[in-house]
Design an enzyme around this catalytic site. Structure first.
Site, PDB file in Angstrom:
ATOM      1  N   ASP A   1       0.871  -1.175   0.000  1.00  0.00           N
ATOM      2  CA  ASP A   1       0.000   0.000   0.000  1.00  0.00           C
ATOM      3  C   ASP A   1       0.908   1.224   0.000  1.00  0.00           C
ATOM      4  O   ASP A   1       1.382   1.647   1.056  1.00  0.00           O
ATOM      5  CB  ASP A   1      -0.895  -0.055   1.243  1.00  0.00           C
ATOM      6  CG  ASP A   1      -1.611   1.264   1.486  1.00  0.00           C
ATOM      7  OD1 ASP A   1      -1.548   2.148   0.614  1.00  0.00           O
ATOM      8  OD2 ASP A   1      -2.230   1.398   2.562  1.00  0.00           O
TER       9      ASP A   1
ATOM     10  N   GLU B   1      32.688   5.241   2.754  1.00  0.00           N
ATOM     11  CA  GLU B   1      33.315   5.122   4.081  1.00  0.00           C
ATOM     12  C   GLU B   1      32.272   5.599   5.081  1.00  0.00           C
ATOM     13  O   GLU B   1      31.917   6.769   5.082  1.00  0.00           O
ATOM     14  CB  GLU B   1      34.535   6.042   4.174  1.00  0.00           C
ATOM     15  CG  GLU B   1      35.560   5.825   3.082  1.00  0.00           C
ATOM     16  CD  GLU B   1      36.600   6.955   3.047  1.00  0.00           C
ATOM     17  OE1 GLU B   1      36.794   7.637   4.061  1.00  0.00           O
ATOM     18  OE2 GLU B   1      37.203   7.150   1.982  1.00  0.00           O
TER      19      GLU B   1
ATOM     20  N   GLU C   1      30.745   6.295   8.840  1.00  0.00           N
ATOM     21  CA  GLU C   1      31.062   6.518  10.257  1.00  0.00           C
ATOM     22  C   GLU C   1      29.788   6.429  11.081  1.00  0.00           C
ATOM     23  O   GLU C   1      28.705   6.781  10.608  1.00  0.00           O
ATOM     24  CB  GLU C   1      31.718   7.895  10.417  1.00  0.00           C
ATOM     25  CG  GLU C   1      33.061   7.976   9.708  1.00  0.00           C
ATOM     26  CD  GLU C   1      33.704   9.361   9.741  1.00  0.00           C
ATOM     27  OE1 GLU C   1      34.924   9.442   9.532  1.00  0.00           O
ATOM     28  OE2 GLU C   1      32.988  10.365   9.954  1.00  0.00           O
TER      29      GLU C   1
ATOM     30  N   GLU D   1      37.177   5.604  15.114  1.00  0.00           N
ATOM     31  CA  GLU D   1      37.313   6.971  14.585  1.00  0.00           C
ATOM     32  C   GLU D   1      37.735   7.936  15.695  1.00  0.00           C
ATOM     33  O   GLU D   1      37.935   7.522  16.839  1.00  0.00           O
ATOM     34  CB  GLU D   1      36.004   7.421  13.912  1.00  0.00           C
ATOM     35  CG  GLU D   1      36.099   7.551  12.384  1.00  0.00           C
ATOM     36  CD  GLU D   1      37.172   8.531  11.903  1.00  0.00           C
ATOM     37  OE1 GLU D   1      37.628   9.391  12.671  1.00  0.00           O
ATOM     38  OE2 GLU D   1      37.570   8.425  10.719  1.00  0.00           O
TER      39      GLU D   1
ATOM     40  N   HIS E   1      31.866   9.569   3.431  1.00  0.00           N
ATOM     41  CA  HIS E   1      32.627   9.998   2.252  1.00  0.00           C
ATOM     42  C   HIS E   1      32.374   9.006   1.133  1.00  0.00           C
ATOM     43  O   HIS E   1      32.340   7.801   1.367  1.00  0.00           O
ATOM     44  CB  HIS E   1      34.122  10.040   2.576  1.00  0.00           C
ATOM     45  CG  HIS E   1      34.428  10.909   3.764  1.00  0.00           C
ATOM     46  ND1 HIS E   1      35.577  10.805   4.494  1.00  0.00           N
ATOM     47  CD2 HIS E   1      33.705  11.895   4.344  1.00  0.00           C
ATOM     48  CE1 HIS E   1      35.563  11.699   5.467  1.00  0.00           C
ATOM     49  NE2 HIS E   1      34.432  12.359   5.402  1.00  0.00           N
TER      50      HIS E   1
ATOM     51  N   ARG F   1      41.846  17.717   4.181  1.00  0.00           N
ATOM     52  CA  ARG F   1      40.555  17.155   4.567  1.00  0.00           C
ATOM     53  C   ARG F   1      39.510  18.221   4.914  1.00  0.00           C
ATOM     54  O   ARG F   1      38.394  17.883   5.291  1.00  0.00           O
ATOM     55  CB  ARG F   1      40.737  16.173   5.720  1.00  0.00           C
ATOM     56  CG  ARG F   1      41.378  14.877   5.296  1.00  0.00           C
ATOM     57  CD  ARG F   1      41.543  13.904   6.442  1.00  0.00           C
ATOM     58  NE  ARG F   1      41.635  12.531   5.982  1.00  0.00           N
ATOM     59  CZ  ARG F   1      42.712  11.978   5.440  1.00  0.00           C
ATOM     60  NH1 ARG F   1      43.807  12.696   5.283  1.00  0.00           N
ATOM     61  NH2 ARG F   1      42.705  10.721   5.042  1.00  0.00           N
TER      62      ARG F   1
ATOM     63  N   GLU G   1      37.176  11.883  -3.911  1.00  0.00           N
ATOM     64  CA  GLU G   1      36.480  11.631  -2.634  1.00  0.00           C
ATOM     65  C   GLU G   1      35.601  12.834  -2.302  1.00  0.00           C
ATOM     66  O   GLU G   1      36.111  13.929  -2.044  1.00  0.00           O
ATOM     67  CB  GLU G   1      37.508  11.394  -1.524  1.00  0.00           C
ATOM     68  CG  GLU G   1      36.886  11.204  -0.151  1.00  0.00           C
ATOM     69  CD  GLU G   1      37.928  11.160   0.980  1.00  0.00           C
ATOM     70  OE1 GLU G   1      39.017  10.593   0.800  1.00  0.00           O
ATOM     71  OE2 GLU G   1      37.639  11.731   2.044  1.00  0.00           O
TER      72      GLU G   1
ATOM     73  N   ARG H   1      33.359  14.623   0.305  1.00  0.00           N
ATOM     74  CA  ARG H   1      33.355  14.489   1.763  1.00  0.00           C
ATOM     75  C   ARG H   1      32.100  15.041   2.441  1.00  0.00           C
ATOM     76  O   ARG H   1      31.959  14.940   3.647  1.00  0.00           O
ATOM     77  CB  ARG H   1      34.595  15.185   2.333  1.00  0.00           C
ATOM     78  CG  ARG H   1      35.881  14.520   1.891  1.00  0.00           C
ATOM     79  CD  ARG H   1      37.106  15.255   2.394  1.00  0.00           C
ATOM     80  NE  ARG H   1      37.199  15.326   3.835  1.00  0.00           N
ATOM     81  CZ  ARG H   1      37.685  14.365   4.612  1.00  0.00           C
ATOM     82  NH1 ARG H   1      38.121  13.247   4.071  1.00  0.00           N
ATOM     83  NH2 ARG H   1      37.737  14.519   5.923  1.00  0.00           N
TER      84      ARG H   1
HETATM   85  N1  GLU Z   1      34.195  12.571  10.861  1.00  0.00           N
HETATM   86  C1  GLU Z   1      34.591  13.444   9.795  1.00  0.00           C
HETATM   87  C2  GLU Z   1      33.357  13.937   9.026  1.00  0.00           C
HETATM   88  O1  GLU Z   1      32.415  14.243   9.618  1.00  0.00           O
HETATM   89  C3  GLU Z   1      35.562  12.791   8.843  1.00  0.00           C
HETATM   90  C4  GLU Z   1      36.826  12.257   9.441  1.00  0.00           C
HETATM   91  C5  GLU Z   1      37.696  11.572   8.373  1.00  0.00           C
HETATM   92  O2  GLU Z   1      38.400  12.250   7.630  1.00  0.00           O
HETATM   93  O3  GLU Z   1      37.585  10.357   8.252  1.00  0.00           O
HETATM   94  O4  GLU Z   1      33.299  14.014   7.844  1.00  0.00           O
HETATM   95 MG    MG Z   2      36.692   8.716   8.775  1.00  0.00          MG
END
Ligand code: GLU
Ligand code: MG
Length: 442
Positions: free
Chosen positions: A53, A131, A133, A188, A244, A315, A332, A334
């Site tokens: 449904d 990836e 987290e 992490e 990521h 980063r 990548e 992010r």
């Molecule tokens: N925890 C970080 C984020 O919020 C990334 C950390 C890392 O570079 O793996 O994106």
């Molecule tokens: Mg990480």
């Protein structure tokens, strides 16, 4: 693709003593849904006759037109390793169909499949490695989640500090059994925070794997008396949860982002793709970062991006080019967080990258320095824009991005409408921060 035939599924069900088959799909907002059918119904399930449904699914059809059907993708057949090993439970990921058999436009998996048609037409394949987290928190006596953790470990720490080790191990083993390849797992930066990296695969399987991953983590954490959360920023003073995504385009089995003759080892195709992502990153932000809470992660510090820039190593940038070249060359991205709907997010990222290729866009010069420390005037001089600062800001950017709207199709407006309601509800809250700051002073 084309691993299993209907015959294979019938045989596997018999041989493995499978008694229940979960027919799974994902709603517009990224929640996994399923209906379990008994083994006696498998032929009907294979024939796409299992109904739902649709009007009871958030972001789906209206009550007057609610009958929809589930057409399983046979290659996604997998036995759930955490369910009993007698009278087993298997799952198949499905495409939601209209009564006439056509793909339902509001099914995110159908949206991604349609978007992938465009890359196939160019003779390319999109590969994706995610990836993910997450936090593992303690539960109270009633089993309710808290934001407390007994774990005091940090980046790459190992036991006995790391209480999540067993859960990570069980998740990894369960995923491998289900055919989801895991590359690495580690503690992490924040206490109680973990990461598991999935091996790259074609984009549709990658999105399916992300959904499977989240289910496995939630289920196995619960079995260990912990609560797993993919909430982007559960703690104000600790790192948030990112997802990521590593993107690359392959042609005839070769990585088309790599070019030996380029000083940076990147092909023009890779550069156009990067430029396309940067051009639409604000437009797809409401998909990649779908919650009010997502925007508390996208702030300076803690390695989450807030500026539209790319970099080889840094980063703090939205896009990073990890060191490997050759077949491992990748971009990548992010910004996404694990609360996103991976099907819609990947569809939009792909459309953005392909738009860059089609328009032969050139990315701005890459940034070497830490963007968190760059003064506002310098950011402005370099014309570096920010990601949206709130869900509201992101929804406006999405509406203004014709490509993202078109990629989502008719359900883009529905997505925005429901998300705007979420924002309005949040906006009306009086928070503890406001009380602390204003109640006495004013
Ligand atoms: N925890 C970080 C984020 O919020 C990334 C950390 C890392 O570079 O793996 O994106
Ligand atoms: Mg990480």
């Amino acid at each position: 693709m084309g691993v299993y035939s209907g015959e294979d599924i019938l045989r596997l069900i018999r041989e493995e003593d499978v008694q229940f088959i979960r027919m799974q799909f994902t709603d517009l907002f990224g929640q996994l849904k399923n209906v379990a059918v008994t083994a006696s119904q498998i032929q009907r399930a294979l024939d796409g006759e299992i109904m739902l449904d649709g009007s009871s699914i958030q972001g789906s059809v209206r009550v007057e037109e609610s009958d929809q059907f589930l057409k399983p993708d046979l290659d996604t057949f997998a036995i759930l390793p955490w369910r009993p090993q007698y009278g087993k439970v298997a799952r198949m990921i499905c495409s939601v169909r209209n009564p006439d058999g056509s793909p339902f436009a509001g099914d995110p998996r159908n949206v991604l499949e349609r978007a992938l048609g465009a890359v196939r037409d160019l003779g390319l394949t999109l590969n994706v490695g995610a990836e993910l987290e997450f936090f593992l928190f303690l539960t109270d006596e009633e089993g309710n989640p808290s934001t407390r953790t007994a774990d005091q470990a940090g980046y790459f720490d190992l036991g006995p500090l790391d209480h999540g080790e067993s859960t990570r191990r069980e998740v990894t083993l369960a995923l491998e059994k289900m055919g989801v390849a895991v590359e690495a797992s580690h503690h992490e930066a924040a206490a109680g925070q973990h990461e598991i990296d999935l091996k790259y695969t074609d984009a549709l399987s990658a999105a399916d794997n992300i959904m499977t991953f989240k289910l496995a983590v939630k289920t196995l954490a619960q079995k260990n008396g912990l609560h797993a959360t993919f909430m982007p920023k559960p703690l104000r003073d600790a790192a948030g949860n990112g997802m990521h995504i590593n993107l690359s385009l392959f042609r005839d089995g070769r990585n088309a982002f790599h070019d030996e003759s380029d000083p940076r080892g990147l092909s023009p195709l890779a550069r156009h793709f990067i430029a396309g992502l940067l051009d639409h990153a604000r437009g797809f932000c409401a998909l990649a970062n779908p919650l009010v809470n997502s925007y508390k992660r996208l702030t300076a510090g803690c390695e989450a991006p807030c500026c539209l820039a790319w970099s080889s190593a840094n980063r703090s940038a939205l896009i990073r080019i990890p060191v490997p070249r050759g077949q491992g060359t990748r971009v990548e991205l992010r910004s996404p967080d694990p609360a996103c709907n991976p099907y819609l997010t990947l569809a939009a990222c792909l459309a953005a990258g392909l738009d860059g290729i089609r328009r032969e866009l050139t990315p701005p010069p890459e940034i070497a320095g830490n963007l968190y420390d760059m003064p506002t005037e310098e950011l402005a001089a370099r014309r570096i824009r920010n990601l949206p600062a709130s869900l509201e800001d992101a929804l406006r950017a999405m509406e203004a991005d014709g490509l993202v709207m078109e990629t989502l199709g008719p359900y883009a407006a529905r997505y925005i409408q429901d998300k705007r309601r979420e924002w309005e509800e949040y906006r009306a809250q009086v928070t503890q921060w406001e009380l602390d700051r204003y109640l006495v002073a004013w």
